[in-house]
Design an enzyme around this catalytic site. Structure first.
Site, short mmCIF file in Angstrom:
data_model
loop_
_atom_site.label_atom_id
_atom_site.label_comp_id
_atom_site.label_asym_id
_atom_site.label_seq_id
_atom_site.Cartn_x
_atom_site.Cartn_y
_atom_site.Cartn_z
CB THR A 32 0.62 -3.01 -5.37
OG1 THR A 32 1.07 -3.05 -4.02
CG2 THR A 32 -0.22 -4.25 -5.64
CB SER A 34 1.57 -6.44 -13.97
OG SER A 34 0.99 -5.30 -14.58
N GLY A 101 -5.20 -2.47 -8.83
CA GLY A 101 -4.81 -3.70 -8.12
C GLY A 101 -5.34 -3.79 -6.72
CD GLU A 107 -0.83 1.07 -5.17
OE1 GLU A 107 -0.51 0.06 -5.82
OE2 GLU A 107 -1.71 1.88 -5.56
CE LYS A 125 -1.70 0.95 -17.59
NZ LYS A 125 -0.99 0.07 -18.52
#
Length: 232
Positions: A32, A34, A101, A107, A125
């Protein structure tokens, strides 16, 4: 390149990896956010190779459906050869903070049954120590204050996640999220186990017990493939 361009770059790299390494006719796991959306958009051109996908959120299910990719309930699937998802932070051993998110529980479930976990992220990241990004903790609403006190005792500052109108953010599972700031997480596996054991915690957004096997990391120099399996 912009951050969006880097996300598209690693999304395409993940689609190339899956197409090269995952047998036709299988079901793949999809995360999940962008960056995961970029993977969905890239893999859609090859959707005929796969039976479909297991989704980690309502939002991902909707995007897969827009591309005509069949979505399976995880209970229908016997094996999941690959799971592709982004991360809010990833450390040198492949442990991650995820859940920005709001889909951390699903997840983590999908990741736990996958044979290979491929993290896709831009270079921002990658961090030496987790904790710069606030750590999400999904909690049963009645336990929010009690869990908040325990998180404060760890040295964190828990903040209830809210929507734009100020109402508590509600996950796909009907729970709330505490975002914990100001943690420096030197032992993510131990902290994950500790917080997960507290009554009222649904899950914590530390993915250390089941971290990434690979990371496809996008930067101005291109996509770097990092293999964490030898560090375990």
């Amino acid at each position: 390149m912009t951050q969006d361009e880097l996300k598209r770059l690693v999304g395409q790299a993940a689609a190339d990896y899956v197409n090269a390494n995952v047998p036709e006719g299988t079901v793949i796991g999809v995360g999940t956010g962008s960056t995961a959306n970029c993977f969905i958009d890239a893999i859609a051109a090859h959707k005929h190779r796969y039976r479909g996908a297991v989704s980690s959120s309502v939002a991902t299910t909707a995007r897969l459906a827009q591309h005509g990719i069949k979505v399976f309930d995880l209970n229908e699937i016997e094996s999941l050869p690959v799971y592709v998802d982004g991360a809010d932070e990833i450390d040198p051993k492949g442990a991650m903070i995820k859940g920005g998110g709001g889909a951390l529980t699903r997840e983590k479930i999908v990741a736990s049954v996958s044979e290979v976990f491929v993290c896709i992220a831009d270079a921002s990241k990658r961090v030496p120590v987790l904790g710069g990004f606030a750590l999400p903790v999904e909690v049963v609403p009645m336990a929010r204050t009690a869990i908040g006190r325990r998180l404060t005792a760890l040295g964190g500052v828990p903040v209830l996640r809210v929507t734009q109108d100020g109402a508590p953010y509600i996950t796909d599972n009907g729970n709330e999220i505490l975002d914990v700031k100001h943690l420096t997480i030197h032992d993510p596996r131990a902290l994950e186990a500790e917080i997960n054991a507290w009554p009222g915690v649904v899950t914590v957004g530390l993915f250390a017990g089941r971290g990434a096997d690979f990371c496809l990391l996008g930067s101005e120099a291109g996509v770097e493939t990092i293999d964490y399996r030898s560090d375990r």
